[in-house]
Design an enzyme around this catalytic site. Structure first.
Site, PDB file in Angstrom:
ATOM      1  N   PRO A  17     -50.356  31.671 -44.826  1.00  0.00           N
ATOM      2  CG  PRO A  17     -49.798  32.583 -42.643  1.00  0.00           C
ATOM      3  CD  PRO A  17     -50.654  31.413 -43.228  1.00  0.00           C
ATOM      4  CB  CYS A 102     -42.592  32.712 -37.469  1.00  0.00           C
ATOM      5  SG  CYS A 102     -40.848  33.039 -38.525  1.00  0.00           S
ATOM      6  CE  LYS A 147     -49.781  28.719 -40.313  1.00  0.00           C
ATOM      7  NZ  LYS A 147     -48.220  28.843 -40.444  1.00  0.00           N
ATOM      8  CG  ASN A 209     -50.004  24.401 -42.181  1.00  0.00           C
ATOM      9  OD1 ASN A 209     -49.060  24.796 -41.483  1.00  0.00           O
ATOM     10  ND2 ASN A 209     -50.244  24.367 -43.622  1.00  0.00           N
ATOM     11  N   GLY A 210     -49.754  21.464 -43.046  1.00  0.00           N
ATOM     12  CA  GLY A 210     -48.427  20.847 -43.188  1.00  0.00           C
ATOM     13  C   GLY A 210     -48.358  19.467 -44.259  1.00  0.00           C
ATOM     14  NE  ARG A 234     -43.920  23.923 -47.492  1.00  0.00           N
ATOM     15  CZ  ARG A 234     -42.992  23.002 -46.776  1.00  0.00           C
ATOM     16  NH1 ARG A 234     -41.867  22.965 -46.929  1.00  0.00           N
ATOM     17  NH2 ARG A 234     -43.996  22.226 -46.112  1.00  0.00           N
TER      18      ARG A 234
HETATM   19  C1  LIG Z   1     -41.248  30.836 -47.196  1.00  0.00           C
HETATM   20  C2  LIG Z   1     -42.000  30.553 -46.018  1.00  0.00           C
HETATM   21  C3  LIG Z   1     -42.468  31.472 -45.360  1.00  0.00           C
HETATM   22  C4  LIG Z   1     -43.323  31.518 -44.437  1.00  0.00           C
HETATM   23  N1  LIG Z   1     -44.091  32.482 -43.868  1.00  0.00           N
HETATM   24  C5  LIG Z   1     -44.781  32.358 -42.868  1.00  0.00           C
HETATM   25  C6  LIG Z   1     -45.509  33.376 -42.284  1.00  0.00           C
HETATM   26  O1  LIG Z   1     -45.371  34.469 -42.645  1.00  0.00           O
HETATM   27  N2  LIG Z   1     -46.513  33.187 -41.282  1.00  0.00           N
HETATM   28  C7  LIG Z   1     -46.908  31.817 -40.958  1.00  0.00           C
HETATM   29  O2  LIG Z   1     -47.666  31.542 -39.950  1.00  0.00           O
HETATM   30  N3  LIG Z   1     -46.460  30.679 -41.519  1.00  0.00           N
HETATM   31  C8  LIG Z   1     -45.364  31.077 -42.519  1.00  0.00           C
HETATM   32  N4  LIG Z   1     -44.841  30.024 -42.872  1.00  0.00           N
HETATM   33  C9  LIG Z   1     -45.279  28.738 -42.676  1.00  0.00           C
HETATM   34  C10 LIG Z   1     -46.485  28.309 -43.623  1.00  0.00           C
HETATM   35  O3  LIG Z   1     -47.535  28.979 -43.323  1.00  0.00           O
HETATM   36  C11 LIG Z   1     -47.087  26.715 -43.308  1.00  0.00           C
HETATM   37  O4  LIG Z   1     -47.359  26.622 -42.292  1.00  0.00           O
HETATM   38  C12 LIG Z   1     -45.869  25.674 -43.663  1.00  0.00           C
HETATM   39  O5  LIG Z   1     -45.267  25.974 -44.969  1.00  0.00           O
HETATM   40  C13 LIG Z   1     -46.439  24.237 -43.726  1.00  0.00           C
HETATM   41  O6  LIG Z   1     -47.634  24.149 -44.542  1.00  0.00           O
HETATM   42  P1  LIG Z   1     -47.109  23.720 -46.246  1.00  0.00           P
HETATM   43  O7  LIG Z   1     -46.412  22.305 -45.954  1.00  0.00           O
HETATM   44  O8  LIG Z   1     -48.738  23.612 -46.617  1.00  0.00           O
HETATM   45  O9  LIG Z   1     -46.332  24.460 -46.956  1.00  0.00           O
HETATM   46  C14 LIG Z   1     -43.848  30.032 -43.749  1.00  0.00           C
HETATM   47  C15 LIG Z   1     -43.362  28.921 -44.965  1.00  0.00           C
HETATM   48  C16 LIG Z   1     -42.292  29.118 -45.696  1.00  0.00           C
HETATM   49  C17 LIG Z   1     -41.861  28.136 -46.470  1.00  0.00           C
END
Ligand SMILES: Cc1cc2nc3c(=O)[nH]c(=O)nc-3n(C[C@H](O)[C@H](O)[C@H](O)COP(=O)(O)O)c2cc1C
Length: 354
Positions: A17, A102, A147, A209-210, A234
């Site tokens: 998300p 969050c 999460k 994740n990350g 992302r």
């Molecule tokens: C702009 C933005 C909005 C996000 N919104 C949510 C969200 O609504 N719920 C959630 O659990 N994580 C949210 N995240 C975190 C992502 O789900 C994820 O855990 C984080 O970006 C790391 O994963 P990635 O490196 O693959 O992006 C958000 C991240 C970003 C950058």
């Protein structure tokens, strides 16, 4: 495949998300590329759902093309999360996810999100109520997941114990974003610590994740941590086909051949942008919203498309979706001709060589 309680996913790869980005159109787009086992709504405020807030109901929208869809809820210990979870089940959720990660002040200071990592006993009581409500409401059909981040800060690495305790009260999978709350999105995700969470739980799947931005990272993260699934955020905004590529790698087993993995052509990428516009036309709440979304998306997509400044400019300045469509269509036409010419050249060359 990945089993989360009674829910069997075709792929262990999940779309994260990302508030403001992973809306219905984008979730469908990623699923159509292939390889996505589950995608979830962005975080939904439990009170706003029950108050019928138009904006929140829009965020919760799902349909048959968006299946299986998780709905992610956030709230604090006094919020009506169990009731909101039941609402979500009645509106298409195949999984309920509780946001415990969050870091944004608006959420984490009083409304939930990472706040739940600061008072684990209260989080356990809240989760118990949600799990019980979902079990009763769905007859055990719908799993509840959490999460989380590693903890609020380095001094509070709560994720392993919290995940194990949540498992004992019926949480059926845990996703761990390998950062501390205080980091927001800076620094690097700590995959080693995700492995510590995997080691702490008894049998539920842990989803890592990350910073997974390349298909190979999926393999690396799974190998390092033994996690059962991987969630990508992302990286998918830039390359929505990453799930398909990573799944192909996974399916190759111990001797993956990266050169055999699906590699989208320039034409394919243009067609995918066109499809995204089509999906926004169908599912965005308004044309204004769709235009705004695509203007921000083209910046992500362009990162892998070479010099496309005129296309970016045309998308940025388009005043209607029809204008956007006509801009991308002319690029599709050019790219098709280009591909045809290249095929011919290769053909001639082959004959010559033969
Ligand atoms: C702009 C933005 C909005 C996000 N919104 C949510 C969200 O609504 N719920 C959630 O659990 N994580 C949210 N995240 C975190 C992502 O789900 C994820 O855990 C984080 O970006 C790391 O994963 P990635 O490196 O693959 O992006 C958000 C991240 C970003 C950058």
């Amino acid at each position: 495949m990945l089993q989360i309680g009674p829910l069997l996913l075709d792929s262990p790869l999940l779309l994260a998300p990302i508030a403001g980005h992973c809306d219905l159109s984008f979730r469908i787009l990623c699923r159509e590329q292939g390889g996505v086992g589950l995608a979830s709504t962005d975080l939904l405020n439990s009170r706003a759902i029950l108050n019928g807030s138009a904006k929140t109901l829009e965020l919760a929208a799902t349909n048959d093309l968006d299946n299986p869809c998780g709905m992610q809820l956030y709230g604090n210990y006094e919020d009506p999360l169990p009731e909101a979870a039941c609402w979500a089940i009645d509106h298409g959720a195949k999984l309920i996810d509780i946001n415990m990660g969050c870091p944004v002040d608006k959420v984490a200071k009083k409304h939930g999100g990472s706040l739940l990592l600061r008072d684990c006993p209260s989080t356990m009581r809240l989760t118990e109520r949600i799990v019980e409500a979902v079990r009763k409401h769905s007859g055990g059909r719908i799993p509840v997941t959490a999460k989380m981040r590693l903890g609020w800060d380095r001094e509070h690495f709560v994720a392993p114990i919290l995940a194990r305790d949540l498992e004992s009260i019926g949480i059926q999978a845990v996703t761990v974003h390998g950062r501390w709350t205080v980091q927001f999105f800076s620094g690097k995700a700590d995959w080693e610590r995700i492995g510590e969470v995997v080691a702490a739980v008894k049998s539920i799947p842990v989803i890592g994740n990350g910073d997974v931005t390349e298909p190979q990272h999926v393999i690396d993260l799974m190998r390092l941590t033994n996690c059962a699934g991987v969630m990508i955020g992302r990286g998918a905004l830039r390359t929505p086909w990453i799930f398909r590529q990573a799944l192909e790698l996974l399916q190759m087993g111990d001797n993956p051949i990266p050169e055999r993995v699906f590699a989208p052509s320039f034409l394919y990428k243009c067609q995918m942008i066109r499809r995204h516009i089509d999906l926004l036309t169908q599912f965005a709440p308004s044309e204004r919203h769709a235009l705004h979304t695509m203007r921000s998306r083209i910046a992500w997509y362009s990162k892998t498309m070479g010099p496309i400044k005129p296309l970016k400019e045309a998308i940025r300045t388009a005043l209607s979706l029809a204008e956007m469509v006509s801009a991308i269509d002319s690029w599709i036409e050019m790219a098709s001709e280009d591909q045809e010419i290249r095929h011919k050249v290769v053909g001639v060359g082959a004959e010559f060589l033969g």
